[in-house]
Structures are given as C-alpha cells and as structure tokens.
Scaffold this motif. Sequence first.
Motif, PDB file in Angstrom:
ATOM      1  N   ALA A  25      -9.246  21.688 -15.095  1.00 43.39           N
ATOM      2  CA  ALA A  25      -8.792  20.489 -15.726  1.00 43.39           C
ATOM      3  C   ALA A  25      -7.843  20.172 -14.499  1.00 43.39           C
ATOM      4  CB  ALA A  25      -7.855  20.972 -16.939  1.00 43.39           C
ATOM      5  N   HIS A  26      -6.967  20.967 -13.796  1.00 45.45           N
ATOM      6  CA  HIS A  26      -6.144  20.221 -12.778  1.00 45.45           C
ATOM      7  C   HIS A  26      -7.082  19.585 -11.532  1.00 45.45           C
ATOM      8  CE1 HIS A  26      -3.329  23.689 -13.776  1.00 45.45           C
ATOM      9  NE2 HIS A  26      -3.498  22.961 -14.633  1.00 45.45           N
ATOM     10  N   LEU A  27      -8.178  20.121 -11.131  1.00 43.20           N
ATOM     11  CA  LEU A  27      -9.095  19.615 -10.208  1.00 43.20           C
ATOM     12  C   LEU A  27      -9.479  18.198 -10.620  1.00 43.20           C
ATOM     13  CD1 LEU A  27     -10.431  20.221  -7.443  1.00 43.20           C
ATOM     14  CD2 LEU A  27     -12.401  21.147  -8.688  1.00 43.20           C
ATOM     15  N   ILE A  28      -9.960  18.002 -11.946  1.00 46.29           N
ATOM     16  CA  ILE A  28     -10.456  16.588 -12.402  1.00 46.29           C
ATOM     17  C   ILE A  28      -9.427  15.661 -12.519  1.00 46.29           C
ATOM     18  CG2 ILE A  28     -11.578  15.667 -14.404  1.00 46.29           C
ATOM     19  CD1 ILE A  28     -12.846  18.232 -15.141  1.00 46.29           C
ATOM     20  N   ALA A  29      -8.359  16.038 -13.232  1.00 41.26           N
ATOM     21  CA  ALA A  29      -7.164  15.151 -13.221  1.00 41.26           C
ATOM     22  C   ALA A  29      -6.757  14.593 -12.152  1.00 41.26           C
ATOM     23  CB  ALA A  29      -6.067  15.803 -14.312  1.00 41.26           C
ATOM     24  N   GLN A  30      -6.614  15.556 -11.161  1.00 39.22           N
ATOM     25  CA  GLN A  30      -5.869  15.204  -9.673  1.00 39.22           C
ATOM     26  C   GLN A  30      -7.093  14.624  -8.934  1.00 39.22           C
ATOM     27  OE1 GLN A  30      -3.761  19.009  -9.123  1.00 39.22           O
ATOM     28  NE2 GLN A  30      -1.907  17.654  -9.679  1.00 39.22           N
ATOM     29  N   GLY A  31      -7.974  14.107  -9.380  1.00 40.70           N
ATOM     30  CA  GLY A  31      -8.940  13.505  -8.424  1.00 40.70           C
ATOM     31  C   GLY A  31      -9.839  14.135  -7.387  1.00 40.70           C
ATOM     32  N   PHE A  32      -9.846  15.537  -7.663  1.00 46.19           N
ATOM     33  CA  PHE A  32     -10.585  16.405  -6.763  1.00 46.19           C
ATOM     34  C   PHE A  32      -9.747  16.459  -5.231  1.00 46.19           C
ATOM     35  CE2 PHE A  32     -13.706  15.127  -9.482  1.00 46.19           C
ATOM     36  CZ  PHE A  32     -14.436  16.287 -10.027  1.00 46.19           C
ATOM     37  N   GLY A  33      -8.394  16.273  -5.430  1.00 49.49           N
ATOM     38  CA  GLY A  33      -7.511  16.234  -4.413  1.00 49.49           C
ATOM     39  C   GLY A  33      -6.678  14.932  -4.024  1.00 49.49           C
ATOM     40  N   SER A  34      -7.549  13.805  -4.254  1.00 49.91           N
ATOM     41  CA  SER A  34      -7.166  12.330  -4.236  1.00 49.91           C
ATOM     42  C   SER A  34      -5.457  12.284  -4.688  1.00 49.91           C
ATOM     43  CB  SER A  34      -8.013  11.487  -4.342  1.00 49.91           C
ATOM     44  OG  SER A  34      -8.144  11.409  -5.885  1.00 49.91           O
ATOM     45  N   GLY A  35      -5.188  12.929  -5.962  1.00 49.10           N
ATOM     46  CA  GLY A  35      -4.130  12.697  -6.390  1.00 49.10           C
ATOM     47  C   GLY A  35      -2.891  13.455  -5.898  1.00 49.10           C
ATOM     48  N   LEU A  36      -3.171  14.408  -4.798  1.00 49.75           N
ATOM     49  CA  LEU A  36      -2.205  15.213  -3.920  1.00 49.75           C
ATOM     50  C   LEU A  36      -1.700  14.415  -2.711  1.00 49.75           C
ATOM     51  CD1 LEU A  36      -3.651  18.726  -4.287  1.00 49.75           C
ATOM     52  CD2 LEU A  36      -2.010  17.544  -5.718  1.00 49.75           C
ATOM     53  N   MET A  40       1.310   6.934  -2.378  1.00 51.34           N
ATOM     54  CA  MET A  40       0.440   6.128  -3.396  1.00 51.34           C
ATOM     55  C   MET A  40      -0.937   6.951  -3.735  1.00 51.34           C
ATOM     56  SD  MET A  40       0.828   2.392  -1.518  1.00 51.34           S
ATOM     57  CE  MET A  40       0.143   1.519  -2.822  1.00 51.34           C
ATOM     58  N   PRO A  41      -0.758   8.062  -4.476  1.00 45.41           N
ATOM     59  CA  PRO A  41      -1.970   8.621  -5.045  1.00 45.41           C
ATOM     60  C   PRO A  41      -2.980   7.882  -6.152  1.00 45.41           C
ATOM     61  CG  PRO A  41      -0.060   9.499  -6.204  1.00 45.41           C
ATOM     62  CD  PRO A  41       0.524   8.744  -4.846  1.00 45.41           C
ATOM     63  N   GLY A  42      -2.253   6.946  -6.656  1.00 44.48           N
ATOM     64  CA  GLY A  42      -2.999   6.262  -7.739  1.00 44.48           C
ATOM     65  C   GLY A  42      -4.170   5.174  -6.773  1.00 44.48           C
ATOM     66  N   THR A  43      -3.773   4.817  -5.739  1.00 48.11           N
ATOM     67  CA  THR A  43      -4.627   3.998  -4.950  1.00 48.11           C
ATOM     68  C   THR A  43      -5.273   4.808  -4.063  1.00 48.11           C
ATOM     69  OG1 THR A  43      -2.611   2.466  -4.422  1.00 48.11           O
ATOM     70  CG2 THR A  43      -4.167   2.235  -2.742  1.00 48.11           C
ATOM     71  N   VAL A  44      -5.145   5.879  -3.671  1.00 51.87           N
ATOM     72  CA  VAL A  44      -6.186   7.050  -3.058  1.00 51.87           C
ATOM     73  C   VAL A  44      -7.128   7.279  -4.077  1.00 51.87           C
ATOM     74  CG1 VAL A  44      -6.281   9.142  -1.827  1.00 51.87           C
ATOM     75  CG2 VAL A  44      -4.210   7.994  -1.430  1.00 51.87           C
ATOM     76  N   GLY A  45      -6.713   7.619  -5.282  1.00 54.37           N
ATOM     77  CA  GLY A  45      -7.717   7.796  -6.391  1.00 54.37           C
ATOM     78  C   GLY A  45      -8.609   6.621  -6.657  1.00 54.37           C
ATOM     79  N   TRP A 101      -7.186  10.737 -12.383  1.00 50.38           N
ATOM     80  CA  TRP A 101      -8.669  10.518 -12.860  1.00 50.38           C
ATOM     81  C   TRP A 101      -8.763   9.380 -13.848  1.00 50.38           C
ATOM     82  CZ3 TRP A 101     -13.258  12.511 -11.971  1.00 50.38           C
ATOM     83  CH2 TRP A 101     -14.446  12.382 -12.997  1.00 50.38           C
ATOM     84  N   ASP A 102      -7.714   8.843 -14.349  1.00 53.96           N
ATOM     85  CA  ASP A 102      -7.678   7.560 -15.138  1.00 53.96           C
ATOM     86  C   ASP A 102      -7.930   6.297 -14.036  1.00 53.96           C
ATOM     87  OD1 ASP A 102      -5.250   8.118 -13.970  1.00 53.96           O
ATOM     88  OD2 ASP A 102      -4.215   7.176 -15.412  1.00 53.96           O
ATOM     89  N   GLU A 103      -7.486   6.338 -13.047  1.00 51.44           N
ATOM     90  CA  GLU A 103      -7.867   5.257 -12.134  1.00 51.44           C
ATOM     91  C   GLU A 103      -9.162   5.365 -11.835  1.00 51.44           C
ATOM     92  OE1 GLU A 103      -3.381   5.064 -11.641  1.00 51.44           O
ATOM     93  OE2 GLU A 103      -4.699   6.917 -11.411  1.00 51.44           O
ATOM     94  N   ILE A 104      -9.989   6.531 -11.323  1.00 51.22           N
ATOM     95  CA  ILE A 104     -11.098   6.712 -11.037  1.00 51.22           C
ATOM     96  C   ILE A 104     -12.001   6.129 -12.112  1.00 51.22           C
ATOM     97  CG2 ILE A 104     -12.858   8.514 -10.702  1.00 51.22           C
ATOM     98  CD1 ILE A 104     -10.730  10.059  -9.361  1.00 51.22           C
ATOM     99  N   ALA A 125     -11.638  -7.048  -6.234  1.00 51.51           N
ATOM    100  CA  ALA A 125     -11.627  -6.176  -7.550  1.00 51.51           C
ATOM    101  C   ALA A 125     -10.545  -5.087  -7.287  1.00 51.51           C
ATOM    102  CB  ALA A 125     -13.008  -5.655  -7.595  1.00 51.51           C
ATOM    103  N   PHE A 126     -10.595  -4.429  -6.005  1.00 49.68           N
ATOM    104  CA  PHE A 126      -9.789  -3.237  -5.760  1.00 49.68           C
ATOM    105  C   PHE A 126      -8.429  -3.589  -5.975  1.00 49.68           C
ATOM    106  CE2 PHE A 126      -7.193  -0.939  -2.792  1.00 49.68           C
ATOM    107  CZ  PHE A 126      -7.177   0.298  -3.125  1.00 49.68           C
TER     108      PHE A 126
END
Length: 174
Positions: A25-36, A40-45, A101-104, A125-126
């Motif tokens: 769940a952590h791996l998914i929610a944190q966008g496979f590392g992009s959330g770390l 600006m983790p949301g932008t990276v996701g 994951w919500d941004e993705i 769009a981005f």
Amino acid sequence: MTTIESGQNAYVPKPNARFMLSHPAHLIAQGFGSGLSPVMPGTVGTLLSWLSFNVLTSRWPDVFTPFAWSMIIIAGFLLGIWACRKTSTDLGIEDHGSLVWDEIIAFWVVLVFVMPADFKTQLWAFFWFRAIDMIKPMPIRQVEKRLKGGFGVMADDILAAFYTLLLFAIWENL
C-alpha cells in the motif's frame, strides 16, 4: 521512517524508502517512490503519471486504448482508496504530502480526455491540473476538509481533474 520536528513538540513523519517498501500500500500510495521527492512530490507524481501514460500508450497502443485506460483508472481509484487509507494510518497523518497516487490517477483522467494531443497541449494540461490541485478552488477545498480516509485523499484530485477538463472544454469553445 525518520521524523522531523515541526513546531513545538510536534513530530511529522518523513517517510523514506524503507517505509515505502515495507507494505504494498505504501509503494502504491507513494507513487513507486515519486512521493518521496524532497521537492514538490505532488508535481513529481504528476510527472510520473504523464510519463507512464505516454510511454505505455505509445509502446502498446492496441492495449492502452481510452477504454482500457478508463478501466485502469477505475481500478486504480479503488486501489488508491485502500492504499492511501493504509499509508495515512501508518504515517499517522491524513493525506500526507508523500501520497501521490491520487495525482497519478487524476492526471490519467485528464490525459484520457485530452489525448491525442501535441506536447504543448499536454504541457498546458499538466500546468492547469497542478495549479488547480494546489489552489483547490471551491468546492475542492471543502471536499478535502469533509471527506476523510482514502476516499477523501483520492476525491479532491479527481475534482481537480474535472476542473482541468472543464477549463479545456471552455478553451476549445472560445
């Protein structure tokens, strides 16, 4: 997981790779590392969302059709409710900044409706999706405050996607 001090005697968890890899769940929610990402983790996701959509769609166009993406988005939204709830609970913070994951999923929604499009249109769009997601115009901010748990984490970004698409629809008709 390490912690950083935030204010007087309050600690905000700062997740790391070990935390992310400790549960699916952590791996998914944190966008496979992009959330770390420290910045600006949301932008990276969202960038990961954009990249993955384009790579998968161009590499396997017969598989990653708009219909298939719609099914992936629905499944991803439902998976995100679970993953974001579990990760938020484990972090002890509702909608921690590392949850992307919500941004993705939400940006995939935007891309399904915008594509095919040239790079400039995708960039707009981005830009508009990120701006709307950060500003949180009404009722997005109210939804974010009222809805809790994994559904709340996922819902506000889906609204940002719909606002982005509404903006594009208006733009097309000008």
